[in-house]
Design a protein around this motif. Structure first.
Motif, short mmCIF file in Angstrom:
data_model
loop_
_atom_site.label_atom_id
_atom_site.label_comp_id
_atom_site.label_asym_id
_atom_site.label_seq_id
_atom_site.Cartn_x
_atom_site.Cartn_y
_atom_site.Cartn_z
N GLY A 5 8.31 42.45 121.09
CA GLY A 5 9.12 43.89 120.57
C GLY A 5 10.51 43.69 120.48
N GLY B 149 10.49 50.48 114.27
CA GLY B 149 10.18 49.67 113.36
C GLY B 149 9.01 49.26 113.76
N MET C 276 15.66 44.62 109.41
CA MET C 276 16.34 45.79 109.92
C MET C 276 17.41 45.55 111.14
N TYR D 212 17.59 50.34 118.26
CA TYR D 212 16.59 50.14 117.87
C TYR D 212 15.16 49.97 118.73
N LEU E 186 11.64 47.72 118.09
CA LEU E 186 10.71 46.90 117.34
C LEU E 186 9.46 46.43 117.36
N ALA F 69 11.66 42.10 110.55
CA ALA F 69 12.00 42.71 111.36
C ALA F 69 13.44 42.16 111.40
#
Length: 765
Positions: A11, A22, A59, A80, A82, A56
Motif C-alpha cells: 500500500g 483505494g 488517485m 489516502y 491505497l 494508483a
C-alpha cells in the motif's frame, strides 16, 4: 501495543483530515503458497503491473490537486490509503476490510492501540467479482464505494448495493454488434496474423480523457536506496520511502514497501538493485543505481495520451471530493439529516456522504459531466474505436465517434464514416441483404410473412417526423409542425392581422384617413362656428360628434397587430364607448329637431325649456356612462385575453383575442344597436318636417347605413376565422364611421365651402 493479527498488504498512504481509500491492481498473476495448515500462510507472490501502478498514482495526483485547490474543500486536507488487490478476491476483500475498520498495524496513533481513522469513502475495485463481494459488506455500513472499472449490470441493484457508485458505465448500456470495452483496445489481439479477421472491427472503449499535470507528477517517482531516513507523518509511498530504525515492526513493513517500489524501477529500466540475483551481472545484467532518468526511457507508464481507466479513477476521486465539499458547506438548521442537522468534520459518518454522492453533479476539465442516476451509475459515454490495418501489417486503433446517453436527448451514436476502415476490397461498408434503412421522414412498416429486417418505408403523417435513429414517426411539440420532408420540426407560422401585410396596411390607411378627415371637418366647423348651418341644432353636439368619430376611427387600430392583454381588453371597450358617444350625440340631435318643431306650434314652447343645452349634455353623459359601466363589468368578470388558436390550421398558430364573456360582448353590441335603432325611428318620424335643411333626413340616412353595416357584421364575424374576424370588425367600424361622417357632415361642408349663399338663416328657415 501490538495488534493480534497482521495483514501483509502492499500500500501507499498519506495523512489528512479526511482519508479516502483505494483498491488497485498493482500486481497480478498471483502464485498461491502451499496451504499446509501447519504454519501461518506466506504472502502471495504477485507480478508487477505497470498500468495498475499508474492508476494508483493517478488517485494520489488527484488528491494532491484537490488539496491545492482553494475553492474545493477549503481548509481541509485529504489523505489516502491505497492498497494493492493483487487481482485476487481474498486480498482485495482483506484490504477493503482493513480500510473501513481502521485497524491496520502500520500506523499507530497513540497508546490506546487504535489504528488509523476509518476512511470516509473507497475508490475501487477494478474487478466486478471483487466489487460485488466488497460492496455487499460495505453496503451494510453505508460506506460509499466508487468503482472505476467494475461494469457488471448486477451492481445497479440498489437493494443489494445501496452505497455503490461507479464512473464507468454499466454493461447494461453496451450498443450488440460492437466489440465490448473488454477487448476493443486489447493489444494482445492486434497482431498481423489476426488482422485479416479482426481488421475493421468496430468496438466501444472506456471514455478517454485528459488529466493536465499527471505526467509531471509521474515523473517525480523515484527509487530510494536510503532506508534510514526519519519516518514522518505516518506516510509511506511508492515514490519516496521513509522508514524508522526505532520501530522494528515498522521497519520490516517499510522494507517490504521498498521492495515493491523497486519492482517498478527494475521493471522500467530492466535492471536489478543490489544485491542482484546470482548470475545476473555475469549474464550481462545491469545494476540499478536509483539515479536513472525516467525521461530517458520510453515507458507506457508515462504515456498519458490514452488515459481511460485513469480518467475514471480521476472522476471517482473528484466525485467524492465534491460530495465532501457539499457536505461540509451545510448550514446548521438546514441540513438533510434528522432534525435538519448537518455533518461535521468531527462527526462525519460514511452513510452521510452517500446522501451527497447521490446528488453530485460537476463537469471535468475535459468537459465531461459527472453525475449518478438512482442506481449509482454514471451517465454512459463510450468512445467508438475502429481497428485500422496499416500497410506494414500493423494495427492502429483509432477513435471514429462516440456513443452516449443523456437525460435530455436519450441514446446518441455519433460516427465519422469517412474515418472508418472497412476490411473489404471495396473499402466500403457492407450492404445488407434486407431492406435499406428508411430515410428521414418515413416510418417502418413490416412486411407480413417476411423476415423482420424486410420492411416498407411509409411517409410520416402531417405533424409527425422521423430521423435516422428512429423507426417510428413521432409528433412535433405543440408550437411546431413537420417540415415538408417530415424529417425535422419547424416553428409553426403565426397568423394575426399585421401592420406589414396588405390587408393591415389598407385598414390602417383607411383609419388614419378617416381621422384626418374628421380633424379637417372639425377645423372647418370651428372656423365657421358663427354661421347658421354650424349653429343649427346645437353646434356643441356637432363638435362632440366629430370628436367621437375620431375616436371610432382610431379604436380600429387596436384590432391590428399581435394581440396583447392590454390591446384585447382595450379594443372592445374603446370601440363600445366611442360608438355609444357617437350615437348618443346623434340621438340627442334628433330629439332637438323634434323639440324645435314642436315648440314652433301653438302651446309647444315648454318643450325647448325642458330640453336645453344642459339637458342635452346630461343625456349624452348618462347614455355613455351606461356603456362604460357595461364595459367595466365585462372586464372585471371575464376579461378578453390573447389566445393561441391551433384549431383553424394544423400548420399555423392563429393569435386572436377571445372575448371572455359572450354575454358581455353581446350586451355591448346590443346597447349600441338599441340607441341606433331609437335614433333611426325618431329621425324617420321627423324626416318630413318643413325645413329647407331638415337634419332629420340626414340622420335617418346615416342611421340606415349604420344599422345595415352592423346587421351584416354579425354573420360575417361569426363565419370568419382568425385574423379575418378582426378584419371584418375593423371594416364594420370604418364603414359605419365613414357613413356617419359623410351622411351628417358632407352636405354641411358642401354648403359651407361651395354654396356659402345658402349658409344664411333665411335660407335655412
Amino acid at each position: 501495543c501490538l495488534l493480534q493479527g497482521r495483514f501483509h498488504l502492499n500500500g501507499m498512504h498519506k495523512a489528512g483530515d479526511l482519508i479516502l481509500g483505494g483498491l488497485f491492481q498493482v500486481h497480478f498473476f498471483s502464485v498461491f503458497p502451499d496451504q499446509s495448515f501447519t504454519t501461518e500462510p506466506q504472502p502471495l507472490i504477485c507480478h508487477f503491473d505497470l498500468l495498475g501502478f499508474r492508476q494508483a498514482q493517478t488517485m494520489a495526483f488527484a488528491i494532491d490537486e484537490i488539496n491545492k485547490n482553494s475553492r474545493l474543500l477549503p481548509n481541509v486536507t485529504l489523505g489516502y490509503s491505497l492498497y494493492d488487490n493483487c487481482l485476487t478476491l481474498g486480498v482485495g476483500f482483506r484490504a477493503a476490510l482493513a480500510l473501513i475498520s481502521g485497524q491496520e498495524e502500520h500506523i499507530v496513533l497513540n497508546e490506546t492501540c487504535e489504528g488509523a481513522p476509518p476512511v470516509v469513502g473507497l475508490v475501487g475495485d477494478s474487478s466486478s467479482t471483487c466489487t460485488i463481494a466488497i460492496s455487499t459488506v460495505l453496503g451494510l455500513y453505508r460506506v460509499p464505494m466508487v468503482s472505476y472499472f467494475a461494469t457488471c449490470a448486477c451492481l445497479s441493484d440498489r437493494q443489494r448495493f445501496p452505497s455503490f457508485f461507479r464512473t464507468i458505465p454499466s454493461d447494461a448500456f453496451q450498443l450488440q454488434w460492437l466489440a465490448s470495452e473488454a477487448w476493443s483496445t486489447a493489444a494482445v489481439l492486434q497482431t498481423p496474423d489476426l488482422m485479416p479477421y479482426l481488421g475493421g472491427t468496430l468496438g466501444i472503449a472506456v471514455r478517454r480523457g485528459e488529466i493536465p499535470g499527471l505526467r509531471d507528477f509521474l515523473l517525480q517517482t523515484r527509487a530510494d536506496l536510503q532506508h534510514n531516513t526519519t519516518y514522518e507523518n505516518s506516510m509511506v509511498t511508492f515514490s519516496v520511502i521513509k522508514c524508522s530504525n526505532e520501530d522494528k515492526i515498522l521497519l520490516k513493513k517499510c522494507h517490504f514497501y521498498v521492495f515493491q517500489a523497486n519492482q517498478f524501477w527494475e521493471f522500467t529500466f530492466q535492471c536489478k538493485f543490489a544485491p542482484a540475483p546470482s548470475g545476473w551481472v555475469e549474464d550481462g545484467g545491469r545494476i540499478c543505481s536509483g539515479d536513472e532518468d525516467l525521461k530517458a526511457v520510453e515507458t507506457e507508464f508515462l504515456d498519458v495520451s490514452d488515459l481511460r481507466t485513469e480518467y475514471n479513477v480521476y472522476k471517482a476521486v473528484y466525485a467524492l471530493a465534491y460530495a465532501l465539499d457539499e457536505l461540509l458547506r451545510c448550514e446548521p438548521g438546514k441540513g438533510p439529516f434528522s432534525e435538519e442537522s448537518c455533518a461535521t468534520l468531527q462527526t462525519l459518518q460514511p452513510r452521510q456522504l452517500v446522501y451527497y454522492l447521490e446528488r453530485v453533479n460537476f463537469t471535468t476539465s475535459f468537459g465531461d459531466q459527472v453525475s449518478f442516476d438512482e442506481n449509482g451509475d454514471a451517465l454512459p459515454i463510450y468512445d467508438v474505436m475502429n481497428w485500422l490495418r496499416l500497410p506494414d501489417g500493423q494495427t492502429k486503433v483509432q477513435n471514429v465517434g462516440d456513443v452516449k446517453v443523456s437525460p435530455f436527448n436519450g441514446e446518441q451514436l455519433t460516427l465519422d464514416g469517412d474515418k472508418i476502415f472497412w476490411n473489404f476490397q471495396s473499402k466500403k461498408p457492407p450492404r445488407s441483404v434486407c431492406s435499406e434503412n428508411c430515410p428521414p421522414g418515413t416510418r417502418v412498416v413490416r412486411k407480413k410473412g417476411e423476415p423482420e429486417c424486410c420492411f416498407d418505408c411509409i411517409p410520416c403523417s402531417e405533424g409527425m417526423i422521423s430521423n435516422y435513429t428512429s423507426l417510428e414517426c413521432f409528433s412535433c411539440p405543440e408550437d411546431f409542425w413537420s417540415s415538408q420532408q417530415r424529417d425535422h420540426c419547424v416553428l409553426k407560422q403565426t397568423e394575426f392581422l399585421s401592420y406589414q401585410e396588405p390587408l393591415g396596411i389598407c385598414l390602417t390607411a383607411a383609419s388614419l384617413l378617416g381621422t384626418f378627415i374628421c380633424a379637417v371637418v372639425l377645423g372647418i366647423f370651428i372656423y365657421h362656428r358663427s354661421t347658421p348651418i354650424v349653429r343649427a341644432n346645437n353646434s356643441e353636439l356637432s363638435f362632440n360628434l366629430l370628436l367621437s368619430l375620431k375616436l371610432c376611427f382610431l379604436c380600429s387600430l387596436l384590432f391590428i397587430g399581435r394581440p396583447r392583454l392590454w390591446t384585447c381588453q382595450l379594443r372592445h371597450a374603446a370601440f363600445g364607448i366611442s360608438f355609444v358617444l357617437c350615437v348618443s350625440c346623434i340621438l340627442v340631435k334628433t330629439m332637438v329637431v323634434l323639440a324645435v318643431f314642436k315648440a314652433s306650434k301653438p302651446g309647444g314652447g315648454a318643450s325647448l325649456k325642458w330640453f336645453g343645452a344642459s339637458q342635452q349634455r346630461g343625456t349624452v353623459l348618462v347614455l355613455t356612462s351606461v356603456q362604460a359601466a357595461i364595459c367595466t363589468a365585462w372586464l372585471v368578470s371575464s376579461s378578453p385575453s390573447p389566445h393561441k388558436n391551433t384549431k383553424y390550421h394544423n400548420d399555423k398558430i392563429v393569435y386572436e383575442c377571445v372575448v371572455g364573456s359572450t354575454i358581455g360582448f353581446s350586451v355591448l353590441l346590443g346597447y349600441i344597436g338599441v340607441l341606433a335603432l331609437l335614433s333611426f325611428v325618431l329621425a324617420f318620424m321627423a324626416r318630413n318636417l318643413p325645413d329647407n335643411f331638415n337634419e332629420a333626413k340626414l340622420i335617418t340616412f346615416s342611421m340606415l347605413i349604420f344599422c345595415a353595416v352592423w346587421v351584416a357584421f354579425v354573420p360575417a364575424y361569426v363565419s370568419s376565422p382568425g385574423k379575418y374576424a378582426d378584419a371584418v370588425e375593423v371594416f364594420a367600424i370604418l364603414a359605419s364611421s365613414f357613413g356617419l361622417l359623410m351622411a351628417l357632415f358632407g352636405p354641411k361642408c358642401y354648403i359651407i365651402l361651395l354654396r356659402p349663399e345658402r349658409n344664411t338663416k333665411k335660407a335655412l328657415m
